[in-house]
Scaffold this motif. Structure first.
Motif, mmCIF file in Angstrom:
data_model
loop_
_atom_site.group_PDB
_atom_site.id
_atom_site.type_symbol
_atom_site.label_atom_id
_atom_site.label_comp_id
_atom_site.label_asym_id
_atom_site.label_seq_id
_atom_site.Cartn_x
_atom_site.Cartn_y
_atom_site.Cartn_z
ATOM 1 N N GLY A 1 54.987 -13.280 0.253
ATOM 2 C CA GLY A 1 55.998 -13.289 1.311
ATOM 3 C C GLY A 1 56.254 -11.944 1.977
ATOM 4 O O GLY A 1 57.133 -11.843 2.833
ATOM 5 N N PHE A 2 55.508 -10.916 1.621
ATOM 6 C CA PHE A 2 55.736 -9.597 2.240
ATOM 7 C C PHE A 2 55.542 -9.673 3.764
ATOM 8 O O PHE A 2 54.590 -10.290 4.246
ATOM 9 C CB PHE A 2 54.731 -8.570 1.690
ATOM 10 C CG PHE A 2 55.184 -7.866 0.432
ATOM 11 C CD1 PHE A 2 56.432 -8.090 -0.135
ATOM 12 C CD2 PHE A 2 54.330 -6.954 -0.198
ATOM 13 C CE1 PHE A 2 56.831 -7.429 -1.295
ATOM 14 C CE2 PHE A 2 54.712 -6.288 -1.351
ATOM 15 C CZ PHE A 2 55.969 -6.525 -1.896
ATOM 16 N N ALA A 3 56.443 -9.025 4.502
ATOM 17 C CA ALA A 3 56.298 -8.888 5.955
ATOM 18 C C ALA A 3 55.604 -7.558 6.248
ATOM 19 O O ALA A 3 55.629 -6.649 5.415
ATOM 20 C CB ALA A 3 57.672 -8.915 6.603
ATOM 21 N N GLU A 4 55.011 -7.453 7.428
ATOM 22 C CA GLU A 4 54.329 -6.200 7.775
ATOM 23 C C GLU A 4 55.363 -5.107 8.065
ATOM 24 O O GLU A 4 56.243 -5.296 8.899
ATOM 25 C CB GLU A 4 53.442 -6.422 8.994
ATOM 26 C CG GLU A 4 52.599 -5.222 9.312
ATOM 27 C CD GLU A 4 51.476 -5.605 10.252
ATOM 28 O OE1 GLU A 4 50.481 -6.184 9.777
ATOM 29 O OE2 GLU A 4 51.610 -5.343 11.451
ATOM 30 N N PRO A 5 55.271 -3.962 7.410
ATOM 31 C CA PRO A 5 56.235 -2.889 7.665
ATOM 32 C C PRO A 5 56.094 -2.359 9.093
ATOM 33 O O PRO A 5 54.995 -2.316 9.634
ATOM 34 C CB PRO A 5 55.852 -1.795 6.660
ATOM 35 C CG PRO A 5 54.888 -2.411 5.721
ATOM 36 C CD PRO A 5 54.279 -3.588 6.392
ATOM 37 N N GLU A 6 57.224 -1.943 9.655
ATOM 38 C CA GLU A 6 57.190 -1.462 11.044
ATOM 39 C C GLU A 6 56.738 -0.018 11.135
ATOM 40 O O GLU A 6 56.431 0.478 12.210
ATOM 41 C CB GLU A 6 58.590 -1.572 11.652
ATOM 42 C CG GLU A 6 58.964 -3.006 11.938
ATOM 43 C CD GLU A 6 60.391 -3.152 12.426
ATOM 44 O OE1 GLU A 6 61.024 -2.133 12.753
ATOM 45 O OE2 GLU A 6 60.851 -4.293 12.453
ATOM 46 N N ASP A 7 56.767 0.675 10.011
ATOM 47 C CA ASP A 7 56.445 2.103 10.067
ATOM 48 C C ASP A 7 55.584 2.450 8.854
ATOM 49 O O ASP A 7 55.367 1.629 7.961
ATOM 50 C CB ASP A 7 57.755 2.911 10.066
ATOM 51 C CG ASP A 7 57.595 4.293 10.693
ATOM 52 O OD1 ASP A 7 56.443 4.725 10.882
ATOM 53 O OD2 ASP A 7 58.623 4.929 10.961
#
Ligand code: S3P
Length: 450
Positions: free
Chosen positions: A87-93
């Protein structure tokens, strides 16, 4: 340079006897894993006794960047609301793991089988450390890594679209490598198998089982065969993090070498995959006893009682014990300087790729302080001269390495002349209360003006 700021030069001088009770903070390895497994679970994980060192705080921030809710409720008390396996989302930074090899390597494993991209970096120490040992096995799952030469950070990891399970024999004795593969195996279908010739710390295996994964360890002729069934539903847990034996090592060892000391360090885990230093010290003749031995949270625990030990003698540390005390060789080499005769430490090449090259850092620092040491490719031999034989008097380069810094501050507590370090800042990565705790026992550590 300090890990996260300007250097903090420090000096430690011969102390009055160290006396009292030292309350050690939470275990760094278990703290990282509590946050990561909490983030990979469904529902809420409550953690008490979390180590609030910079390394672990960086992992907490990273878990939030991957989409988990991470909240500090009070001192050492944290709540993680996880996103579930896969379920990890892509980090923005960019994910900045600071000084933490464990943090970055475990997190890379945890995201490698989710189809997202993330870019990782760290401080100068972490950017110099080998990551190929992690990205090679992660490639077998289908992840791709684009880093600097030698696989070093900054590095972008492209998570596998359709992960496949892996059977992997670790080429080096490393709990970080084993753990990265197991965490990647969580989101691969089928069984992921890790084989390790030499057992390393088993916190990932124990904690995965505690969070509800199906995981077994079998001892075979090839070594330990660890089998994880992929795509479990991990559920949030309540975790009381035990106190860190690797931090306990510093007040324990200081008490053994400072005349007339008597220190109790309560509630330290004696998991056999971590307790090699204490066994070694006892073989050297240390007056170190285990009191109130008990089981806590499934782990053997005791109060350690260390007293000044003028009769320490050098020994050969069995190389097969290295994995169970890998972070403790720097402070052991300090104790060895106060023992009679040679302490022979071999089979420790891995020390060259820690936060610094710890063999060279210790050899150079000990020599500068008048201790005779031989450097070998995979070890060192310290020629100890007994309780009052260390001249001291030098300033040591700590190379952004918390354990080198703390080891030389301990040397200064028992050497004839004061010992200085160029930067005590990195101590905050693993043992933020070290200075105050040692001062409360009677140590004389001062921060110098630059
Ligand atoms: C750790 C494993 C060890 C150790 C480090 C913590 C862990 O590293 O030195 O401080 O928590 O898994 P290696 O896996 O490189 O031996």
């Amino acid at each position: 340079m300090s890990a996260h700021g300007t250097p903090i030069p420090m000096t430690s001088r011969r102390a009055a006897p160290l006396k009292g009770v030292a309350q050690i903070p939470g275990d760094k390895s278990i703290s990282h894993r509590s946050l990561i497994l909490g983030a990979l679970s469904v529902g809420e994980t409550r953690i008490t006794g979390l180590l609030e060192g910079q390394d672990v705080l960086d992992t907490a921030r990273a878990m939030a960047a991957f989409g988990a809710e991470v909240e500090r409720l009070g001192e050492g008390e944290w709540r993680v609301h996880g996103v579930g396996v896969g379920g990890f989302a892509e980090p923005e930074d960019v994910i900045d793991c600071g000084n933490a090899g464990t943090g970055v390597r475990l997190i890379m494993g945890a995201m490698a089988t989710t189809p997202i991209n993330a870019t990782f970096t760290g401080d100068a120490s972490l950017r110099s450390r080998p990551m190929g040992r992690i990205t090679d096995p992660l490639a077998l799952f289908g992840a791709r890594a684009y880093g600097r030469s030698g696989g070093r950070l900054p590095l972008t990891l492209v998570g596998a679209q359709d992960a496949v399970p892996v059977r992997y024999e670790t080429p080096v004795a490393s709990a970080q490598v084993k753990s990265a593969v197991l965490l990647a195996g969580l989101n691969a279908p089928g069984q992921t198998v890790v084989i390790e010739k030499t057992p390393t710390r088993d916190h990932t295996e124990r904690m995965l089982a505690g969070f509800g994964a199906e995981i077994t360890t079998e001892v075979t002729d090839q070594g330990q065969v660890i089998t994880l069934t992929g795509q479990p539903e991990l559920t949030g847990q309540t975790i009381a993090v035990p106190r860190d034996p690797s931090s306990a090592a510093f007040p324990v060892c200081a008490a053994l070498i400072v005349p007339d000391s008597d220190v109790v360090v309560p509630g330290i885990g004696l998991n056999p995959t971590r307790a090699g230093l204490f066994t070694t010290l006892r073989e050297m003749g240390a007056d170190l006893t285990y009191e109130n031995e008990r089981i806590e949270g499934g782990e053997p625990v005791a109060d350690l009682h260390a007293r000044f030990s003028p009769e320490l003698r050098g020994i050969t540390v069995p190389p097969e014990r290295a994995a169970s005390m890998i972070d403790e060789y720097p402070i052991l080499s300090v104790v060895a300087a106060f023992a009679q005769g040679e302490t022979i430490m071999r089979g420790i090449h891995e020390l060259r790729v820690k936060e610094s090259d710890r063999i060279t850092a210790m050899v150079e620092g000990l020599r500068a302080n008048g201790v005779k040491v031989d450097e070998e490719e995979d070890g060192m031999v310290v020629h100890g001269g007994g309780p009052d034989a260390v001249p001291g008097g030098a300033t040591v380069a700590t190379h952004l390495d918390h354990r080198i810094a703390m080891s030389f501050l301990c040397l200064g507590m028992a050497a004839q002349r004061a010992v200085s370090i160029d930067d005590g800042g990195p101590v905050a990565t693993s043992f933020p209360v070290f200075e105050g705790l040692m001062r409360d026992l009677g140590a004389q550590i001062v921060r110098r003006n630059r």
